[in-house]
Design an enzyme around this catalytic site. Structure first.
Site, mmCIF file in Angstrom:
data_model
loop_
_atom_site.group_PDB
_atom_site.id
_atom_site.type_symbol
_atom_site.label_atom_id
_atom_site.label_comp_id
_atom_site.label_asym_id
_atom_site.label_seq_id
_atom_site.Cartn_x
_atom_site.Cartn_y
_atom_site.Cartn_z
ATOM 1 N N ASP A 1 -11.022 3.348 4.648
ATOM 2 C CA ASP A 1 -11.361 1.929 4.541
ATOM 3 C C ASP A 1 -12.876 1.728 4.453
ATOM 4 O O ASP A 1 -13.346 0.631 4.125
ATOM 5 C CB ASP A 1 -10.857 1.174 5.776
ATOM 6 C CG ASP A 1 -9.624 0.348 5.496
ATOM 7 O OD1 ASP A 1 -9.499 -0.156 4.361
ATOM 8 O OD2 ASP A 1 -8.804 0.194 6.415
ATOM 9 N N LYS B 1 0.837 -1.215 0.000
ATOM 10 C CA LYS B 1 0.000 0.000 0.000
ATOM 11 C C LYS B 1 0.866 1.257 0.000
ATOM 12 O O LYS B 1 0.592 2.215 -0.734
ATOM 13 C CB LYS B 1 -0.944 -0.016 1.221
ATOM 14 C CG LYS B 1 -2.048 -1.066 1.084
ATOM 15 C CD LYS B 1 -2.921 -1.210 2.331
ATOM 16 C CE LYS B 1 -3.983 -2.302 2.081
ATOM 17 N NZ LYS B 1 -4.941 -2.449 3.187
ATOM 18 N N GLN C 1 -4.620 -1.378 9.556
ATOM 19 C CA GLN C 1 -4.678 -2.708 8.950
ATOM 20 C C GLN C 1 -5.248 -3.718 9.944
ATOM 21 O O GLN C 1 -4.855 -3.756 11.111
ATOM 22 C CB GLN C 1 -3.263 -3.127 8.491
ATOM 23 C CG GLN C 1 -3.216 -4.405 7.672
ATOM 24 C CD GLN C 1 -3.787 -4.273 6.268
ATOM 25 O OE1 GLN C 1 -3.941 -3.171 5.738
ATOM 26 N NE2 GLN C 1 -4.113 -5.388 5.653
HETATM 27 N N1 L34 Z 1 -8.033 -2.187 7.411
HETATM 28 N N2 L34 Z 1 -7.471 -4.328 6.795
HETATM 29 C C1 L34 Z 1 -7.899 -3.109 6.456
HETATM 30 N N3 L34 Z 1 -8.204 -2.771 5.174
HETATM 31 C C2 L34 Z 1 -8.076 -3.691 4.188
HETATM 32 O O1 L34 Z 1 -8.430 -3.380 2.945
HETATM 33 C C3 L34 Z 1 -7.587 -4.968 4.497
HETATM 34 N N4 L34 Z 1 -7.355 -5.941 3.537
HETATM 35 C C4 L34 Z 1 -7.648 -7.337 3.876
HETATM 36 C C5 L34 Z 1 -6.941 -7.651 5.207
HETATM 37 N N5 L34 Z 1 -6.994 -6.563 6.160
HETATM 38 C C6 L34 Z 1 -7.336 -5.292 5.838
HETATM 39 C C7 L34 Z 1 -6.345 -5.901 2.659
HETATM 40 O O2 L34 Z 1 -5.683 -4.901 2.448
HETATM 41 C C8 L34 Z 1 -7.056 -8.064 2.698
HETATM 42 N N6 L34 Z 1 -6.186 -7.106 2.042
HETATM 43 C C9 L34 Z 1 -5.343 -7.393 0.945
HETATM 44 C C10 L34 Z 1 -4.589 -6.412 0.312
HETATM 45 C C11 L34 Z 1 -3.773 -6.708 -0.762
HETATM 46 C C12 L34 Z 1 -3.687 -7.981 -1.233
HETATM 47 C C13 L34 Z 1 -4.427 -8.973 -0.634
HETATM 48 C C14 L34 Z 1 -5.259 -8.671 0.452
HETATM 49 C C15 L34 Z 1 -2.782 -8.258 -2.381
HETATM 50 O O3 L34 Z 1 -2.086 -7.398 -2.836
HETATM 51 N N7 L34 Z 1 -2.732 -9.497 -2.883
HETATM 52 C C16 L34 Z 1 -1.874 -9.856 -3.977
HETATM 53 C C17 L34 Z 1 -0.845 -10.874 -3.553
HETATM 54 C C18 L34 Z 1 -0.018 -10.449 -2.402
HETATM 55 C C19 L34 Z 1 0.943 -11.538 -1.941
HETATM 56 O O4 L34 Z 1 1.666 -12.069 -2.792
HETATM 57 O O5 L34 Z 1 0.966 -11.849 -0.735
HETATM 58 C C20 L34 Z 1 -2.731 -10.472 -5.082
HETATM 59 O O6 L34 Z 1 -2.301 -10.417 -6.232
HETATM 60 O O7 L34 Z 1 -3.778 -11.027 -4.756
#
Ligand code: L34
Length: 294
Positions: free
Chosen positions: A121, A54, A98
């Site tokens: 959020d 982020k 987060q």
């Molecule tokens: N407050 N907490 C708050 N806001 C959020 O919006 C989140 N979330 C969820 C968990 N807790 C939170 C996230 O940011 C889930 N989440 C999140 C964010 C980014 C990705 C996955 C979940 C992401 O970038 N996923 C990548 C792979 C990342 C990796 O390799 O680990 C993808 O391509 O899916």
């Protein structure tokens, strides 16, 4: 038939380019640099990687980010004190705490402490309430990201049968709500399924669009999908994999390869919804900064 893959990374890139232009304009015309405070308590590896992603995404489009990484032992009172400081800081337009938080901290009390005008959020009860009654507000990032993926992939929502699998406060509940709104984003007929649903497949087999947000691998298998359905996978599960260099592999909630053979459109994991979650956080931060000028 094999499904067309919805490229979340590409859609995210397109939206980030649009946001970058808005950030530039905000600076040139109003002298405002959007600012996001990022708060992470503890060392959860997945949370650390999301938060780092982020902050990197902020930097790429010219959003200032203020990194606040606190030890797991941080007390609720200390966290609340930080939030009130950030609420009062004019350089900060958005506050992201987060989740999940360590067990000794009451999540709902922390969310309630965030000033609603900085709630990028969309988790504050004021934001949730406005969303439910269809007033303009910050939309939660993952649900909003899913809607953008559907819209930009040309999926028709008006009158569509949508089954959302999962009822969390951060995905299932808000997403179902957005999909049923009387708006270009919505007008779907929505069913929410969860762990106590009697016959999950009976519901998903009727769906034009299945959205998996259960938090469990292989919740959705090929026998549960109507041929030609659209499948959106919100799951991000780390499963042990000795052959992977970090010891794990990322899988969604959908049994991807067999389901891909039946669906018309599908999102992969990684590279589907995840990058959109981060992008909609950027969008909400730009929205917060823009509103601060009025
Ligand atoms: N407050 N907490 C708050 N806001 C959020 O919006 C989140 N979330 C969820 C968990 N807790 C939170 C996230 O940011 C889930 N989440 C999140 C964010 C980014 C990705 C996955 C979940 C992401 O970038 N996923 C990548 C792979 C990342 C990796 O390799 O680990 C993808 O391509 O899916």
């Amino acid at each position: 038939m094999s499904a067309v893959i919805i490229d979340g990374k590409q859609v995210a890139k397109d939206i980030r380019a649009e946001l970058e232009a808005q950030v530039r304009q905000l600076k040139a015309e109003k002298g405002i640099v959007p600012g996001l405070a990022v708060v992470l308590v503890g060392q959860d590896p997945a949370s650390q990687s999301y938060v780092t992603a982020k902050e990197k995404a902020c930097a790429e489009i010219g959003i200032y980010s203020d990194d606040n990484r606190l030890p797991a032992e941080t007390s609720e009172a200390e966290l609340l004190a930080l939030i009130s400081k950030l609420n009062a800081d004019p350089k900060i337009h958005g506050i992201l705490v987060q989740l999940p938080l360590p067990k000794h901290i009451d999540e709902s009390r922390v969310i309630l402490a965030i000033a609603p005008e900085k709630d990028v959020d969309g988790f504050h009860p004021v934001s949730v309430g406005k969303m439910v009654i269809g007033e303009k507000t910050f939309l939660p990032c993952t649900p909003h990201g899913v809607l953008q993926l559907l819209l930009r992939s040309g999926v028709k929502l008006d009158g569509a049968e949508v089954v959302v699998v999962g009822r969390s406060n951060i995905v299932g509940k808000p997403l179902a709500n957005l999909l049923l709104q009387k708006s270009p984003y919505g007008n779907a007929t929505v069913t929410i399924c969860h762990t106590r649903t009697k016959d999950l497949a009976a519901h998903t087999l009727r769906a034009d669009i299945v959205i998996a947000a259960a938090g469990r691998p292989k919740t959705i298998t090929a026998d549960m999908i109507r041929p030609g359905a659209v499948v959106i996978d919100v799951g991000v599960n780390r499963v042990a994999d000795a052959s992977a260099k970090n010891g794990y592999r990322l899988v969604g909630d959908v049994d991807y390869l067999p389901v891909k053979e039946k669906a018309s459109l599908i999102t992969p994991v990684p590279g589907g919804v995840g990058p959109m979650t981060i992008t909609m956080l950027l969008a909400n931060t730009v929205q917060a900064a823009t509103m601060s000028a009025h």
